[in-house]
Design a protein around this motif. Structure first.
Motif, PDB file in Angstrom:
ATOM      1  N   GLY A   9      26.683 -16.182  23.522  1.00  0.00           N
ATOM      2  CA  GLY A   9      25.708 -15.121  23.689  1.00  0.00           C
ATOM      3  C   GLY A   9      24.432 -15.611  24.341  1.00  0.00           C
ATOM      4  N   TYR A  10      24.026 -16.834  23.984  1.00  0.00           N
ATOM      5  CA  TYR A  10      22.794 -17.380  24.553  1.00  0.00           C
ATOM      6  C   TYR A  10      22.970 -17.822  26.003  1.00  0.00           C
ATOM      7  N   LEU A  14      22.512 -14.061  27.698  1.00  0.00           N
ATOM      8  CA  LEU A  14      21.056 -13.949  27.772  1.00  0.00           C
ATOM      9  C   LEU A  14      20.505 -14.688  28.995  1.00  0.00           C
ATOM     10  N   VAL A  15      20.785 -15.997  29.084  1.00  0.00           N
ATOM     11  CA  VAL A  15      20.148 -16.815  30.126  1.00  0.00           C
ATOM     12  C   VAL A  15      20.764 -16.582  31.501  1.00  0.00           C
ATOM     13  N   ASP A  55      10.635 -19.417  23.892  1.00  0.00           N
ATOM     14  CA  ASP A  55      11.166 -20.251  24.976  1.00  0.00           C
ATOM     15  C   ASP A  55      11.318 -19.476  26.275  1.00  0.00           C
ATOM     16  N   HIS A  56      11.647 -18.183  26.180  1.00  0.00           N
ATOM     17  CA  HIS A  56      11.970 -17.419  27.387  1.00  0.00           C
ATOM     18  C   HIS A  56      11.010 -16.263  27.658  1.00  0.00           C
ATOM     19  N   ASN A 321      27.842 -15.921  39.016  1.00  0.00           N
ATOM     20  CA  ASN A 321      28.320 -16.076  37.648  1.00  0.00           C
ATOM     21  C   ASN A 321      29.104 -14.831  37.226  1.00  0.00           C
ATOM     22  N   GLY A 322      30.318 -15.029  36.703  1.00  0.00           N
ATOM     23  CA  GLY A 322      31.187 -13.909  36.366  1.00  0.00           C
ATOM     24  C   GLY A 322      30.618 -13.013  35.286  1.00  0.00           C
ATOM     25  N   PHE A 323      29.942 -13.579  34.290  1.00  0.00           N
ATOM     26  CA  PHE A 323      29.320 -12.774  33.243  1.00  0.00           C
ATOM     27  C   PHE A 323      28.213 -11.896  33.833  1.00  0.00           C
ATOM     28  N   LYS A 324      27.429 -12.480  34.722  1.00  0.00           N
ATOM     29  CA  LYS A 324      26.327 -11.748  35.352  1.00  0.00           C
ATOM     30  C   LYS A 324      26.857 -10.600  36.212  1.00  0.00           C
ATOM     31  N   ILE A 325      27.914 -10.853  36.965  1.00  0.00           N
ATOM     32  CA  ILE A 325      28.506  -9.803  37.801  1.00  0.00           C
ATOM     33  C   ILE A 325      28.918  -8.615  36.943  1.00  0.00           C
TER      34      ILE A 325
END
Length: 371
Positions: A9-10, A14-15, A55-56, A321-325
């Motif tokens: 998840g992180y 998220l990142v 942190d973010h 990145n596949g997750f980002k897509i």
């Protein structure tokens, strides 16, 4: 975003997805506009959430899921919790009228997974399941070959996935201990068969039957506190799947295997006109016109280097990145009703395949997958 204090998840969601989308200026819409995302971090540990927030530079976090769901400004609920906690939280989000995007598996049982799909449909909320492997560069190249007719008639698929997960005694394990306890929702069948379901379905055809052998090769492991525990979940599974059109797929999944291949997962596809081997990033092909004619002779050493007879498939594009897509596609699905086929029904089919795989192993027989 519930469950982003965990590794997947992180890092991936998220990142490398939500924050990366904002860094690039938001999700591009078909009309030329862009949508920025405002993450609200949800979890059980205020210390972990506060650290991530600091942190973010994330303004909003809470340990109160109900309060987050009550906020009309929060349009999408994302769940990357452990599987056992998912169904209750997702149902609550659906009842609150939120669009829902979740990690797989969507549930531990097909009954619960189907109930989520029915609840989302009844409430009229958009819903989606992470199916990240479809967007790996290697599988995108493989899809390009399929769409271009490279294989002719596809005959078979052979998949090898896995690596050695250390037992936790003399070297720390790379995966959390709950993965090896069935009572906590662990097991490689429940983890990986939903992946294989959508990979096979989207590239080759839906699964029509399954025969599987699930085993626990390592009976004892050591947890994060240094305590020895009994592994009650399967750590390897060997499956044979019959697909639409008569294609036969064989996929081995194991956390108890040492890697002797180029990538952690590889699929070999054989067809009448050619073959391909696709991994996470790379894909190699061999056309029938360039296929050598090996001769079996156990009395003579092999002098041919069979790998030299394969050709690399070029990238021909930049791969994100596949997750980002998939996050971008789901946001467009919510905002402008763009197509998004990876819904809760497809997620339920993945859970059903895992359930049938475990049952097949327990009963020692091939099981038909109902349409």
């Amino acid at each position: 975003m519930n469950g982003v204090t965990g590794r997947m998840g992180y890092r991936q969601h998220l990142v490398r997805s939500v924050l990366a989308i904002n860094e690039q200026g938001g999700v591009a819409l078909s009309g030329g506009g862009r949508v920025l995302l405002r993450p609200v971090l949800v979890g059980r540990s205020p210390e972990k959430l506060a650290k991530l927030s600091a942190d973010h530079g994330i303004a909003d976090w809470t340990t109160d899921l109900d309060a987050a769901l009550a906020d009309d400004g929060n349009l999408i609920y994302f769940d990357a919790q452990v599987t056992q906690a998912r169904v209750k939280a997702v149902l609550t989000a659906i009842e609150a009228g939120k669009h829902v995007y979740v990690e797989k598996p969507t549930a531990e049982t097909f009954e619960d997974a189907r109930a989520l799909a029915e609840a989302a449909a009844a409430r009229g909320v958009k819903n989606g399941v992470v199916q990240d492997k479809l967007f790996l560069p290697g599988l995108l190249k493989l899809k390009r070959l399929i769409d271009g007719g490279f294989f002719g008639r596809i005959l078979s698929v052979r998949g090898e996935f896995g690596y050695w997960v250390f037992e936790g005694d003399w070297q720390a394990a790379q995966r959390p201990s709950w993965n090896y306890r069935a009572e906590d929702g662990g097991g490689i069948v429940l983890d990986m068969f939903p992946h294989w379901a959508y990979v096979l379905e989207n590239l080759f055809g839906r699964v029509r039957s399954v025969y599987a052998q699930a085993v626990t090769h390592i009976p004892e492991r050591v947890d994060e506190q240094g305590e020895t525990y009994r592994a009650t979940a399967d750590d390897a599974a060997y499956g044979v799947f019959e697909l639409e059109g008569g294609i036969i797929a064989q996929i081995n999944s194991s956390w108890s295997v040492r890697v002797n291949r180029d990538e952690l997962v590889e699929f070999q596809v054989d067809g009448t006109h050619g073959s391909a081997v696709a991994g996470l990033r790379n894909c190699r092909v061999q056309h029938r016109a360039t296929t050598p004619k090996p001769v079996w002779n156990p009395d003579l050493p092999v002098t041919a280097r069979f790998r030299d007879d394969w050709q690399e498939v070029p990238d021909n594009e930049e791969f994100d990145n596949g997750f980002k897509i998939q996050w971008e596609r789901f946001v467009r699905h919510v905002v402008e009703d763009a197509p998004f086929p990876y819904d809760f029904s497809s997620g339920a089919r993945g859970v059903r395949l895992a359930e049938l795989g475990l049952r097949s192993s327990a009963e020692g027989r091939r099981l038909v997958v109902e349409p």
